[in-house]
Design a protein around this motif. Structure first.
Motif, short mmCIF file in Angstrom:
data_model
loop_
_atom_site.label_atom_id
_atom_site.label_comp_id
_atom_site.label_asym_id
_atom_site.label_seq_id
_atom_site.Cartn_x
_atom_site.Cartn_y
_atom_site.Cartn_z
N MET A 245 0.83 -1.18 0.00
CA MET A 245 0.00 0.00 0.00
C MET A 245 0.87 1.25 0.00
N THR A 246 0.49 2.22 -0.76
CA THR A 246 1.26 3.45 -0.80
C THR A 246 0.96 4.31 0.42
N ALA A 247 1.83 5.25 0.68
CA ALA A 247 1.61 6.16 1.81
C ALA A 247 0.33 6.95 1.61
N ARG A 248 0.03 7.32 0.36
CA ARG A 248 -1.18 8.09 0.08
C ARG A 248 -2.42 7.27 0.40
N ALA A 249 -2.42 5.98 0.06
CA ALA A 249 -3.57 5.13 0.32
C ALA A 249 -3.77 4.92 1.81
N GLN A 250 -2.69 5.00 2.58
CA GLN A 250 -2.78 4.80 4.02
C GLN A 250 -3.15 6.08 4.76
N ALA A 251 -3.08 7.23 4.11
CA ALA A 251 -3.37 8.49 4.76
C ALA A 251 -4.85 8.53 5.18
N LYS A 252 -5.08 9.12 6.35
CA LYS A 252 -6.42 9.18 6.91
C LYS A 252 -7.29 10.18 6.15
N LEU A 253 -8.52 9.75 5.91
CA LEU A 253 -9.49 10.64 5.28
C LEU A 253 -10.05 11.59 6.32
N ALA A 254 -10.34 12.80 5.89
CA ALA A 254 -10.98 13.80 6.75
C ALA A 254 -12.02 14.53 5.90
N MET A 255 -12.79 15.36 6.56
CA MET A 255 -13.84 16.07 5.86
C MET A 255 -13.98 17.46 6.46
N ARG A 256 -14.34 18.41 5.60
CA ARG A 256 -14.54 19.78 6.05
C ARG A 256 -15.53 20.48 5.12
N PRO A 257 -16.06 21.61 5.53
CA PRO A 257 -16.93 22.37 4.63
C PRO A 257 -16.13 22.94 3.46
N MET A 258 -16.80 23.13 2.34
CA MET A 258 -16.17 23.74 1.18
C MET A 258 -15.84 25.20 1.47
N LEU A 259 -14.69 25.63 0.97
CA LEU A 259 -14.29 27.03 1.02
C LEU A 259 -14.36 27.61 -0.39
N PRO A 260 -14.64 28.90 -0.53
CA PRO A 260 -14.68 29.48 -1.88
C PRO A 260 -13.41 29.23 -2.69
N THR A 261 -12.27 29.17 -2.01
CA THR A 261 -11.00 28.94 -2.71
C THR A 261 -10.86 27.51 -3.25
N ASP A 262 -11.76 26.60 -2.83
CA ASP A 262 -11.74 25.21 -3.30
C ASP A 262 -12.30 25.05 -4.72
N VAL A 263 -13.08 26.01 -5.17
CA VAL A 263 -13.85 25.82 -6.41
C VAL A 263 -12.99 25.38 -7.61
N PRO A 264 -11.85 26.00 -7.92
CA PRO A 264 -11.08 25.52 -9.08
C PRO A 264 -10.66 24.05 -8.96
N LEU A 265 -10.23 23.64 -7.79
CA LEU A 265 -9.81 22.25 -7.60
C LEU A 265 -11.01 21.31 -7.64
N LEU A 266 -12.15 21.72 -7.09
CA LEU A 266 -13.35 20.87 -7.14
C LEU A 266 -13.84 20.73 -8.57
N ALA A 267 -13.71 21.79 -9.36
CA ALA A 267 -14.07 21.70 -10.78
C ALA A 267 -13.16 20.69 -11.49
N GLU A 268 -11.89 20.70 -11.14
CA GLU A 268 -10.93 19.74 -11.71
C GLU A 268 -11.29 18.30 -11.30
N ILE A 269 -11.63 18.11 -10.04
CA ILE A 269 -12.04 16.77 -9.56
C ILE A 269 -13.29 16.32 -10.30
N PHE A 270 -14.26 17.21 -10.47
CA PHE A 270 -15.50 16.93 -11.18
C PHE A 270 -15.20 16.44 -12.60
N ARG A 271 -14.39 17.21 -13.32
CA ARG A 271 -14.07 16.85 -14.71
C ARG A 271 -13.28 15.54 -14.78
N ALA A 272 -12.28 15.37 -13.93
CA ALA A 272 -11.46 14.15 -13.95
C ALA A 272 -12.29 12.92 -13.63
N SER A 273 -13.18 13.04 -12.68
CA SER A 273 -14.05 11.92 -12.30
C SER A 273 -14.90 11.48 -13.48
#
Length: 171
Positions: free
Chosen positions: A1-29
């Protein structure tokens, strides 16, 4: 398992500065995970919903949007609309299958129930339908949606919500 796969998941509210990255995640998905169920033209039309980042950000801000993170970096997001419906649930392909979608879905379900929702709905893509079925959602209606000149199919799925247990009561 890679270190990234072992990293703990967390969650938080969206911030306005997240929008460009969330758009990228949306498109890539859409582009990398939906090829077995949707044509390239359909995927392009669907992904184009994030081309106008201001509009995409306004859609996310109009709902309660949560961001899943791994090692502090956003890897997925989900939004709850009208306290009863998953409007969006997307995870970056590199993080698919690591629990981020389940984490986000569970959180939105708990929020919907806590806010008095009687049922939880989602218009699930053909790609995501199995994920929602495994979580107790039942198919109700087959839909076709016109996006950017392309017809896409999805399924409205419903899950009854348990009423929250009042504080101080015995279960």
């Amino acid at each position: 398992m890679t270190a990234r796969a072992q990293a703990k998941l967390a969650m938080r509210p969206m911030l306005p500065t997240d929008v460009p990255l969330l758009a990228e995640i949306f498109r890539a998905s859409i582009e990398e995970l939906c090829g077995d169920d949707y044509s390239e033209a359909q995927q392009r039309a669907w992904a184009s919903a994030a081309d106008d980042e201001a509009e995409f950000g306004a859609r996310l801000a109009a709902a309660l949007t949560l961001v899943a993170t791994q090692s502090g970096s956003p890897i997925g997001f989900a939004s709850l609309a009208d306290n009863t419906r998953i409007d969006m649930l997307y995870v970056h392909p590199a993080a698919a299958g690591q629990g981020a979608a389940a984490l986000l879905c569970d959180a939105l379900e708990k929020l919907a129930a806590a806010r008095g929702g009687k049922e939880f709905t989602v218009d699930a893509s053909d790609t995501a339908r199995g994920f929602f079925e495994r979580r107790g959602f039942v198919a109700k209606t087959r839909n076709t949606v016109l996006l950017a000149g392309e017809w896409l199919a999805n399924t409205t799925m419903v899950k009854p919500l348990a009423a929250p247990v009042p504080k101080g009561s015995l279960q």
